[in-house]
Design a protein around this motif. Sequence first.
Motif, PDB file in Angstrom:
ATOM      1  N   ALA A 167      21.726  51.085  28.899  1.00 29.85           N
ATOM      2  CA  ALA A 167      21.883  51.805  30.167  1.00 29.85           C
ATOM      3  C   ALA A 167      23.332  51.747  30.653  1.00 29.85           C
ATOM      4  O   ALA A 167      23.867  52.722  31.188  1.00 29.85           O
ATOM      5  CB  ALA A 167      20.949  51.207  31.223  1.00 29.85           C
ATOM      6  N   ILE A 168      23.976  50.597  30.457  1.00 25.60           N
ATOM      7  CA  ILE A 168      25.369  50.459  30.893  1.00 25.60           C
ATOM      8  C   ILE A 168      26.267  51.384  30.064  1.00 25.60           C
ATOM      9  O   ILE A 168      27.182  52.015  30.603  1.00 25.60           O
ATOM     10  CB  ILE A 168      25.828  48.992  30.788  1.00 25.60           C
ATOM     11  CG1 ILE A 168      25.081  48.142  31.823  1.00 25.60           C
ATOM     12  CG2 ILE A 168      27.334  48.878  31.018  1.00 25.60           C
ATOM     13  CD1 ILE A 168      25.252  46.640  31.637  1.00 25.60           C
ATOM     14  N   ALA A 169      26.000  51.496  28.763  1.00 19.71           N
ATOM     15  CA  ALA A 169      26.813  52.397  27.933  1.00 19.71           C
ATOM     16  C   ALA A 169      26.657  53.844  28.406  1.00 19.71           C
ATOM     17  O   ALA A 169      27.624  54.617  28.405  1.00 19.71           O
ATOM     18  CB  ALA A 169      26.409  52.266  26.462  1.00 19.71           C
ATOM     19  N   GLU A 170      25.445  54.216  28.833  1.00 13.63           N
ATOM     20  CA  GLU A 170      25.241  55.573  29.355  1.00 13.63           C
ATOM     21  C   GLU A 170      26.025  55.808  30.644  1.00 13.63           C
ATOM     22  O   GLU A 170      26.642  56.850  30.824  1.00 13.63           O
ATOM     23  CB  GLU A 170      23.743  55.814  29.600  1.00 13.63           C
ATOM     24  CG  GLU A 170      22.955  55.980  28.297  1.00 13.63           C
ATOM     25  CD  GLU A 170      21.452  55.864  28.466  1.00 13.63           C
ATOM     26  OE1 GLU A 170      20.730  56.151  27.498  1.00 13.63           O
ATOM     27  OE2 GLU A 170      21.007  55.454  29.564  1.00 13.63           O
ATOM     28  N   LYS A 171      25.979  54.813  31.536  1.00 11.80           N
ATOM     29  CA  LYS A 171      26.711  54.954  32.795  1.00 11.80           C
ATOM     30  C   LYS A 171      28.227  54.963  32.559  1.00 11.80           C
ATOM     31  O   LYS A 171      28.974  55.657  33.245  1.00 11.80           O
ATOM     32  CB  LYS A 171      26.336  53.813  33.748  1.00 11.80           C
ATOM     33  CG  LYS A 171      24.941  53.997  34.328  1.00 11.80           C
ATOM     34  CD  LYS A 171      24.447  52.713  34.998  1.00 11.80           C
ATOM     35  CE  LYS A 171      22.926  52.726  35.091  1.00 11.80           C
ATOM     36  NZ  LYS A 171      22.423  53.679  36.076  1.00 11.80           N
ATOM     37  N   TYR A 172      28.659  54.165  31.609  1.00 13.06           N
ATOM     38  CA  TYR A 172      30.079  54.125  31.247  1.00 13.06           C
ATOM     39  C   TYR A 172      30.539  55.518  30.810  1.00 13.06           C
ATOM     40  O   TYR A 172      31.582  56.018  31.239  1.00 13.06           O
ATOM     41  CB  TYR A 172      30.275  53.119  30.116  1.00 13.06           C
ATOM     42  CG  TYR A 172      31.697  52.938  29.634  1.00 13.06           C
ATOM     43  CD1 TYR A 172      32.504  51.929  30.160  1.00 13.06           C
ATOM     44  CD2 TYR A 172      32.230  53.759  28.636  1.00 13.06           C
ATOM     45  CE1 TYR A 172      33.798  51.749  29.706  1.00 13.06           C
ATOM     46  CE2 TYR A 172      33.524  53.584  28.183  1.00 13.06           C
ATOM     47  CZ  TYR A 172      34.310  52.574  28.713  1.00 13.06           C
ATOM     48  OH  TYR A 172      35.593  52.401  28.265  1.00 13.06           O
TER      49      TYR A 172
END
Lengths: 135, 135, 135, 135, 135, 135
Positions: free
Chosen positions: B39-44
């Motif tokens: 999820a963090i990679a998507e938000k990044y």
Amino acid sequence: MRLLTRLLAPKAIAHAHCDLPCGVYDPAQARIEAESVKAIAEKYAANDDPAFRTRALIIKEQRSELVKHHLWVLWTDYFKAPHFEKYPELHQLFNDATKAAGAAGGKGSVDPKNGQELLDLIDKIATIFWETKKA
Amino acid sequence: MRLLTRLLAPKAIAHAHCDLPCGVYDPAQARIEAESVKAIAEKYAANDDPAFRTRALIIKEQRSELVKHHLWVLWTDYFKAPHFEKYPELHQLFNDATKAAGAAGGKGSVDPKNGQELLDLIDKIATIFWETKKA
Amino acid sequence: MRLLTRLLAPKAIAHAHCDLPCGVYDPAQARIEAESVKAIAEKYAANDDPAFRTRALIIKEQRSELVKHHLWVLWTDYFKAPHFEKYPELHQLFNDATKAAGAAGGKGSVDPKNGQELLDLIDKIATIFWETKKA
Amino acid sequence: MRLLTRLLAPKAIAHAHCDLPCGVYDPAQARIEAESVKAIAEKYAANDDPAFRTRALIIKEQRSELVKHHLWVLWTDYFKAPHFEKYPELHQLFNDATKAAGAAGGKGSVDPKNGQELLDLIDKIATIFWETKKA
Amino acid sequence: MRLLTRLLAPKAIAHAHCDLPCGVYDPAQARIEAESVKAIAEKYAANDDPAFRTRALIIKEQRSELVKHHLWVLWTDYFKAPHFEKYPELHQLFNDATKAAGAAGGKGSVDPKNGQELLDLIDKIATIFWETKKA
Amino acid sequence: MRLLTRLLAPKAIAHAHCDLPCGVYDPAQARIEAESVKAIAEKYAANDDPAFRTRALIIKEQRSELVKHHLWVLWTDYFKAPHFEKYPELHQLFNDATKAAGAAGGKGSVDPKNGQELLDLIDKIATIFWETKKA
């Protein structure tokens, strides 16, 4: 079986994602550690070797701390004003549960009953959590 | 729903208890952190504010470390000689998954695809884990 | 003496650098903590003051955890596919060593013998590690 | 080679045991982390990808903190009044080295030169450490 | 000056001891970390070197986490049912303050104003804390 | 009362900010943890339940470690060359205090007297700290 299905079907767990930076919440994190707290109390009761008991208390203390941490994160980072309005008991529930994690962690007696009470409080929080996810 | 049922039915999770001091294992711990990594990679990818991206990388690094830790604990503390005999691919699967946690954690590119590959590897481990629980 | 020479000759330790971000690996990190685990077990055996013994178990638990962590990092981050092909026993060796770190850490008896077995396993890993460095 | 010999000859390292509860000290712990700090600064200089650089700084910060921790433990737990009398520069040497660990950790510039200065200071401490072990 | 007096007069701080195992609480712990959060935001605004800014965000994230931890401990371990009855706003105040610690920690903008709002919330908690100590 | 005033008057604490990245230092951090160390020793002496005593030792060990950490940070990050020139006893004072934190942490006896000696040493450091702040 159901759990296995869940683990193998990640796309179905859309409810576990939220809109914050760390973005993923699940009361299961607190629950798994709390199961550990209770299991350790049972093993402690069944074994009176002093070294075993000391190690049990060390690990129980760590697990209880993790229960508290996971609950605090849910309370601060996941739940928002509208939730607290809809569930006015939520603040007290979290305060009771984190206090119980302390108690189950060894304050007072080392008793599986405390562990079960902790699990019951976490389940109440989980019920509300999943209701807000469905909303 | 199924998860809620599970959370409210602790007595049904006898499979989550084993005969060691800390006694409770569940691949869900690694999986929840890995969902966070993805999820963090998507938000990044969706936000190019430098302060946001730095924070995303800090938190992603921590989550990846937790994925590795939970997997290492399963591999060392839960799985025993008979499991490794029955599932000869298990060692390599854990080595691949913890390496993927490092990769998904930011080595190479910051890519949700890496997060998904990590989740797929964890799901393979979870399948074996729950099979050994039923045995 | 030899160690002193080594410490004073950093440029000679080219073998300790690898091509990954954190870039420096050395089985000495696990070994130093394992020496501590063994030494604590010896002191535990020699002193029956309850407060001393409790503190010994607390510190031993921490040291054992560090042994496991340093070994897990070597296994996941340093060793690569060609190493596992050349040394097919490597996976099991790491699994045995981290399990021994748990055992030496207090599971079962608090016995310097467990500490020595842990040291022997780490030395086998170190032998392979330095062979791969020379290759 | 010499290091390998050392790792395979644990009984020869009697000098690494002292009379305190945790009982094992070795400046190599600080040195290995400091080598990592220097190596990261080199990789940082050689790679201008922003995500890589952020990760490098995160890990460098952690490694620097570990250098400081290992040095502080040596200074407080290993060295005693007679050592400080015999080596009056020792206090300042440790203060300089831990300050340098902070500097190498990113305060001021991210420069391999800082990492080398840190290694040089640790080597001075190690020289004194091994002299006191021989005494 | 006043603080110095306090530091030199430990016997006067009887109010800082309570009847629990860890027994000592002081909102100053959260406040000092929150001052650090605010100070880092100010330095961040005044320096646009990318390495400096990345380090500032890393440290700010850690300090914010410590603010949250110290506040959570106060809320769970120090405050009891009679306090929550007398100060019905206390739950929400702690939830706001820990949320603000997250916000000041980098969610949203990196702004000293967020740091100041966090300090103001901690001061409101401290006022209530010291009132309960006098009671 | 005086402390409350201080907590409610943040703008008056300009002396707590310095020119380094993390920028905020206060010996109160070490002192609060040291008060906890002493309080735990008192409770330990007053309660001979084995589980209580084990938990007391676990928590005391953690608190002592925090005392040492806060003192080490002050010694390395806050105090500079001119301070060490003006206060030549400062190095030894910090070495004694961190050694006392170890002793009060359980090495040797579990004795509130050790906790008081630790507090006295921290107060000497605090006196010098606040003098340098006024300068």
